[in-house]
Motif scaffolding. Structure first.
Motif, short mmCIF file in Angstrom:
data_model
loop_
_atom_site.label_atom_id
_atom_site.label_comp_id
_atom_site.label_asym_id
_atom_site.label_seq_id
_atom_site.Cartn_x
_atom_site.Cartn_y
_atom_site.Cartn_z
N LYS A 90 37.52 5.47 33.81
CA LYS A 90 36.19 6.11 33.88
C LYS A 90 35.11 5.18 33.34
O LYS A 90 33.99 5.15 33.87
N VAL B 235 43.64 13.04 38.50
CA VAL B 235 42.24 13.47 38.41
C VAL B 235 41.80 14.00 39.78
O VAL B 235 42.07 13.39 40.81
N LYS B 236 41.12 15.13 39.80
CA LYS B 236 40.71 15.76 41.06
C LYS B 236 39.67 14.90 41.79
O LYS B 236 38.84 14.23 41.16
N ILE C 8 37.08 15.84 43.36
CA ILE C 8 35.71 16.28 43.07
C ILE C 8 35.20 15.60 41.81
O ILE C 8 34.04 15.15 41.75
N GLU C 9 36.05 15.52 40.79
CA GLU C 9 35.64 14.88 39.55
C GLU C 9 35.38 13.39 39.75
O GLU C 9 34.41 12.84 39.22
N VAL C 10 36.26 12.73 40.51
CA VAL C 10 36.07 11.30 40.79
C VAL C 10 34.76 11.10 41.55
O VAL C 10 33.98 10.18 41.25
N ASN C 11 34.49 11.97 42.50
CA ASN C 11 33.26 11.88 43.27
C ASN C 11 32.04 12.00 42.39
O ASN C 11 31.03 11.31 42.59
N SER C 12 32.12 12.87 41.37
CA SER C 12 30.99 13.06 40.47
C SER C 12 30.71 11.82 39.63
O SER C 12 29.58 11.61 39.18
N LEU C 13 31.75 11.00 39.40
CA LEU C 13 31.58 9.79 38.60
C LEU C 13 30.83 8.69 39.35
O LEU C 13 30.26 7.79 38.73
#
Length: 585
Positions: free
Chosen positions: A159, A180-181, A183-188
Motif C-alpha cells: 500500500k 485484498v478486495k 474495490i479497496e485496491v481501486n480506491s488506492l
C-alpha cells in the motif's frame, strides 16, 4: 595531478567497474598502512565505490561485506557529527545518493537476496524507519515479506508503494493475491484510474486480476477479452499472456496454446507465458516447435532465467532424456524455488526414474504455497495410481475436489480413482456423466465413460456416445475408439473409414495404423474395402518403419521411446553438449 580517490571516482563515473574495484582494493590496502592517505569522507567514499563496483560485477558476497563496512563507518561519522559525512550526490534532483543509509541498506539487502539470505534481508530493510523507506525499498520488502509468510507486513508495504506509484502493477497484483478486495485496491489508485489514458481499462484490469486470484477464470477471460476488443491494449503482449494462462488454468488447453503462441510470436524474447507454452507444445507433440524455443546460447548463460531452464528441461523430458532433464529442471527450481511448473516437471521426471518419494516430496512442497493448482493434485493422483496406492489416490482426489470445487476435470480426476475397484465403478460412471453435463465436450470424460461402457459390455451406448462426440470435435483418439468398436461389431467398412480419418488427423497414430492394416487383412472385408486397405498397406508399413511411437491423446504427457539414439537427434545436439561444457566450467 589527480589523487588516487579522484582517479577512483573517474573510473566509477565512466562505469569501468572491474577497474574501479581493483583500484579501490589497492587504495584500502594503502589506507590500512597509512591513515593519512584518505580523509574520513574519502575513506567512506572509497568503500561505497568499491561496494558498488563489486555489485555491478555481480560479486555479491564481497559487495555485502564492503557495504556493511561502509554502513558502520557512516554511523561513526554521523555519531561524531562530522561534516565529512555529508554527501553531494543528493543535491542533484533525481540522482540517487549512493552514500545515504537508505541506499546502502537497500544494496546490502539486494546482495543478501542474491546469496539466498532472505530473512537477513528482511531484518535489514525493516531496520529503516518508515519515513526513510523509498518506494523501491518498500517494493523489495513487500516481495520478501509476501514470499516468506509475513502477509500483513506485505500488505502494508504494498500500500505504501501505491501511495507514491499508483501504477506499480506488481504491487496491485500482490495485494489482490493476498486477499485484498478489488474495490479497496481501486480506491488506492483512484487518481490513476480516472486519468484519461487509463480510465477505459484500469478498473477492468483490476477486476480481471481479482477474478484470477479468486480462481474465477471464465469471468477473468471474459473481462480480459473485452479489454482486448474495446481498448487501446489490443496488441499488449502481457494481456495475451494473461488470457492464455487463464485458459490453461481453466483446462482449455487448445485456446491456451493458440493464445500463448500468438503472444510468443509478438515478443519471442519475453519469458512471460513461456513455460506454459512449452508444456502445451510437449502435450501436443510439437517437439520441433518446442526445440525452437530453447535453442541454447552458451555465451548468454547469465541471462538464463528459471523459465528458460524449465523449457530446456521440458524438451529433454519430452524426448525421453530424463537424466539430463532433471539437471536443467533443478536449475529452474534453484533460481526460483516457487516455480510451480518446474516443481511439477521435476516430480514427473523423478517418477520416470522410479524415485517416487522424492517426486512426492516436491509436489507436497508446491502444495504449501500453491494448493489451488490442479497440476499438483493431478500429478499426485497419477503417481499414487501408478504405484497401486489406490486409496491414497482417492483421498488426494477427494481433497482436490473439496479445495478446487467441482468442475469437469476435477470430477474425472476423482472418477479415475474408482476404476480399479469394480464395486466402485458405478461411482466413476456417475461422475463422468455429471462432468459431461457440466462441459458437454470434455474429452477426458468421454474417454473414461467410453471405457466404462466397454467394461460393462454396453456396446450400443458406447457407440452412441462416440458417434456423438466425433461429430463435435476433430480428435484422432475418438475416431480410433469408434473404429475399434465398429470393427468388433463386424462393421469393417465403418471401421476403415474412422481409422482413415484418425490417420488424417494424426499421421503418427500407430494404433490407427495397425487397426487399418488389420481391417484391410480381415477375410470378411468386401473386395473394395480390401483393395482400399491393400493400397494403403505399403504406405502404412513405411510409416510404421519410421517408428513414431506417440500417444493419441494430445492432453497426455509424451514419452518418446529411447531406443535408437539417432532417431531423436536434432541439429541442436552439438549445441547441447557445448552448453553442458559451459555450465560445468
Amino acid at each position: 595531478m589527480k589523487t588516487l580517490f579522484e582517479q577512483l571516482k573517474t573510473l566509477f563515473d565512466y562505469e569501468l567497474y572491474s577497474n574501479a574495484a581493483t583500484l579501490a582494493n589497492l587504495i584500502i590496502s594503502i589506507y590500512d598502512t597509512n591513515r593519512a592517505t584518505l580523509s574520513p569522507q574519502e575513506h567512506f567514499g572509497t568503500l561505497v565505490y568499491y561496494a558498488e563496483s563489486l555489485f555491478h560485477e555481480r560479486r555479491f558476497r564481497e559487495a555485502e561485506t564492503i557495504y556493511r563496512q561502509a554502513l558502520q563507518l557512516k554511523r561513526l561519522l554521523t555519531k561524531n557529527k562530522s561534516p565529512n559525512c555529508k554527501t553531494t550526490a543528493g543535491s542533484i534532483p533525481g540522482q540517487v545518493d549512493l552514500q545515504s543509509e537508505v541506499e546502502l541498506k537497500f544494496k546490502t539487502a539486494r546482495c543478501l537476496i542474491e546469496m539466498k539470505c532472505y530473512r537477513d534481508a528482511i531484518v535489514l530493510l525493516q531496520s529503516l524507519a518508515l519515513k526513510q523507506r523509498t518506494p523501491k525499498v518498500n517494493m523489495l520488502l513487500s516481495k520478501l515479506c509476501h514470499n516468506h509468510g509475513h502477509e500483513r507486513s506485505a500488505i502494508g508495504t504494498y500500500k505504501e508503494v501505491l501511495k507514491e506509484c499508483p501504477l506499480a502493477f506488481e504491487a496491485i497484483e500482490g495485494l489482490l493475491t493476498l486477499g485484498v478486495k478489488g474495490i479497496e485496491v481501486n480506491s488506492l489508485i483512484v487518481d490513476a484510474t480516472m486519468a484519461p489514458q487509463c480510465s477505459e481499462w484500469m478498473s477492468s484490469w483490476i477486476k480481471a486480476h481479482a477474478n484470477i486470484q479468486a480462481r474465477k477464470y471464465t469471468e477473468a477471460i471474459q473481462t480480459l477479452r473485452n479489454i482486448e476488443a474495446n481498448t487501446c491494449l489490443r496488441n499488449y503482449h502481457q494481456l495475451l499472456v494473461m488470457i492464455g494462462e487463464c485458459y490453461y488454468h481453466n483446462g482449455d488447453y487448445e485456446q491456451a496454446y493458440i493464445t500463448l503462441k500468438r503472444a510468443h510470436a509478438m515478443q519471442p524474447q519475453s519469458k512471460h507465458g513461456l513455460q506454459i507454452l512449452a508444456l502445451l507444445m510437449a502435450k501436443n507433440k510439437k517437439i520441433a516447435e518446442l526445440e525452437k524455443l530453447i535453442t541454447p546460447s552458451p555465451s548468454l548463460l547469465n541471462e538464463y532465467t528459471s523459465e528458460m531452464w524449465y523449457v530446456m528441461g521440458q524438451y529433454l523430458f519430452a524426448t525421453g532424456k530424463y537424466e539430463k532433464a532433471v539437471y536443467f529442471v533443478q536449475k529452474a527450481c534453484f533460481q526460483n524455488s516457487r516455480n510451480v511448473e518446474a516443481l511439477v516437471l521435476k516430480a514427473e521426471v523423478l517418477f520416470q526414474v522410479k524415485k517416487y518419494q522424492q517426486g512426492i516430496a516436491h509436489l507436497r512442497y508446491g502444495q504449501q504455497f500453491a494448493p489451488y493448482r490442479y497440476e499438483i493434485h493431478k500429478a499426485l493422483v497419477d503417481n499414487y495410481l501408478n504405484m497401486g496406492r489406490n486409496r491414497e489416490a482417492q483421498l488426494q482426489a477427494l481433497k482436490a475436489v473439496k479445495m478446487l470445487g467441482e468442475s469437469a476435470r476435477m470430477l474425472v480426476l476423482l472418477a479415475r480413482t474408482y476404476m480399479k475397484d469394480e464395486a466402485a465403478r458405478p461411482k466413476a460412471k456417475a461422475l463422468c456423466i455429471k462432468a459431461l453435463e457440466m462441459s458437454e465436450n470434455f474429452l477426458p470424460a468421454v474417454y473414461l465413460l467410453s471405457e466404462i461402457y466397454l467394461r460393462e459390455n454396453d456396446v450400443a451406448t458406447r457407440m452412441k456416445l462416440l458417434k456423438k462426440h466425433v461429430m463435435l470435435s476433430k480428435n484422432s483418439k475418438l475416431h480410433v475408439m469408434l473404429a475399434e468398436t465398429l470393427n468388433n461389431e463386424k462393421d469393417h467398412s465403418g471401421a476403415l473409414e474412422h481409422y482413415s480419418i484418425a490417420l488424417n488427423l494424426d499421421p503418427s497414430n500407430r494404433v490407427a495404423m495397425s487397426g487399418l492394416l488389420m481391417v484391410g487383412q480381415n477375410k470378411g472385408s468386401t473386395s473394395s474395402t480390401a483393395s482400399n486397405a491393400g493400397a494403403s498397406s505399403s504406405y502404412l508399413e513405411s510409416m510404421a518403419e519410421d517408428g513414431s511411437d506417440m500417444p493419441e491423446n494430445p492432453l497426455e504427457m509424451i514419452e518418446i521411446r529411447t531406443t535408437g539414439a539417432n532417431e531423436m537427434e536434432s541439429e541442436s545436439d552439438a549445441m547441447w553438449s557445448d552448453l553442458e561444457i559451459e555450465i560445468n566450467q
